[in-house]
Design an enzyme around this catalytic site. Sequence first.
Site, PDB file in Angstrom:
ATOM      1  N   ILE A   1       0.844  -1.158   0.053  1.00 23.84           N
ATOM      2  CA  ILE A   1       0.175   0.100  -0.019  1.00 23.84           C
ATOM      3  C   ILE A   1       0.961   1.221   0.156  1.00 23.84           C
ATOM      4  O   ILE A   1       1.692   1.285   0.770  1.00 23.84           O
ATOM      5  CB  ILE A   1      -0.821   0.093   1.202  1.00 23.84           C
ATOM      6  CG1 ILE A   1      -1.610  -1.311   1.353  1.00 23.84           C
ATOM      7  CG2 ILE A   1      -1.989   1.172   1.240  1.00 23.84           C
ATOM      8  CD1 ILE A   1      -2.475  -1.250   2.752  1.00 23.84           C
ATOM      9  N   HIS A   2       0.776   2.122  -0.810  1.00 20.37           N
ATOM     10  CA  HIS A   2       1.611   3.488  -0.793  1.00 20.37           C
ATOM     11  C   HIS A   2       0.506   4.408  -1.717  1.00 20.37           C
ATOM     12  O   HIS A   2      -0.530   3.883  -1.973  1.00 20.37           O
ATOM     13  CB  HIS A   2       2.976   3.273  -1.461  1.00 20.37           C
ATOM     14  CG  HIS A   2       2.503   2.836  -3.223  1.00 20.37           C
ATOM     15  ND1 HIS A   2       2.846   3.441  -4.164  1.00 20.37           N
ATOM     16  CD2 HIS A   2       2.326   1.250  -3.591  1.00 20.37           C
ATOM     17  CE1 HIS A   2       2.570   2.804  -5.321  1.00 20.37           C
ATOM     18  NE2 HIS A   2       2.292   1.745  -5.139  1.00 20.37           N
ATOM     19  N   GLY A   3       0.856   5.651  -1.914  1.00 19.47           N
ATOM     20  CA  GLY A   3       0.226   6.650  -2.281  1.00 19.47           C
ATOM     21  C   GLY A   3      -0.760   6.188  -3.672  1.00 19.47           C
ATOM     22  O   GLY A   3      -1.580   6.472  -3.594  1.00 19.47           O
TER      23      GLY A   3
ATOM     24  N   ALA B   1      -3.361   3.744  -2.333  1.00 14.00           N
ATOM     25  CA  ALA B   1      -4.005   4.111  -1.190  1.00 14.00           C
ATOM     26  C   ALA B   1      -5.106   4.940  -1.729  1.00 14.00           C
ATOM     27  O   ALA B   1      -6.230   4.814  -1.697  1.00 14.00           O
ATOM     28  CB  ALA B   1      -3.256   4.727  -0.296  1.00 14.00           C
TER      29      ALA B   1
END
Lengths: 139, 164
Positions: B12-14, B17
């Site tokens: 999960i990252h920018g 997300a």
Amino acid sequence: MTDILIASHGHFASGLQSSLEILTGMGNKVKVIDAYVDDSDYTPQIEEFIKSAKRPAVIFTDLKGGSVNQKVMLEAADQKDIFIVTQMNLAIIMSVLLDSEPLTKEHLQDLIVQSQVELLEIPQSQQDQEKETVNDFFE
Amino acid sequence: MIAQLRVDDRLIHGQVALVWTKELNTPGIVVANDNAANNEMVQMTLKMATPTGKKLLIRNVDDAIKVFNNPKGANMRIFALTNNVQDALKIAENVKDIEGINVANVGRFTKDADDAIQLSSTLMMTPDELAALKKLATLDIPVFHQIVPNNAKTPISSLLKDAK
């Protein structure tokens, strides 16, 4: 999508554009002004944005009271439905860029509240963390 | 049901997300990763990356498969994440209801990658990974490469063809 102008002292604005491109692939959807990187006048770029942007539009600036912000305020003073947001960060610009609701003042205010800088406390043990369960997940 | 199974070495990252949960309209995110399931620090950073209002479950791959096959989840749109192709293959072989598999970011953090093969700017495959990917491409599920929704979906089969 809301029309967006990002204006800063130096390369902050184009730097944010680069981050937006990596995160969303939409870097080319925003206009940017990197002020004072050479001796050119950036006022015409603000005028051009105000003239061409569909309403409501948002202009982000780097620093409250800074000269870039002052210029933007003067140019947008007699305009309807141009919001000026200062002390900008990546989170607020992404929120506005990806948002799908009609942009009202109240809604913009909500997005701003959710995009503040914060001091992170790192939990020191498992007890500090809530363990999520499968039942919670499917609730 | 899994609305999308994404292979992303950052989990999960920018991009994931904010951008993908919105695009896919998935209220639940499941991270299927053995390391994350055993590492509190990793769990904490993943929780931090989860957008407000989205539910997150972090499980090892075997437990995640049970979650995906749980009848309670039949009508819930789930966004599933693994950080490597082998884990995605294991899930795809053991879970029925998967709309699509997005092999997005692979290999950027692999240390021992001398014999890695580059399929695209964000896909660096070790021979093991490439073998798993070829197997994945033979399954009856759309397998594609799409970093952000703004990019076009590239079928993995065409990337594999170009790599030969």
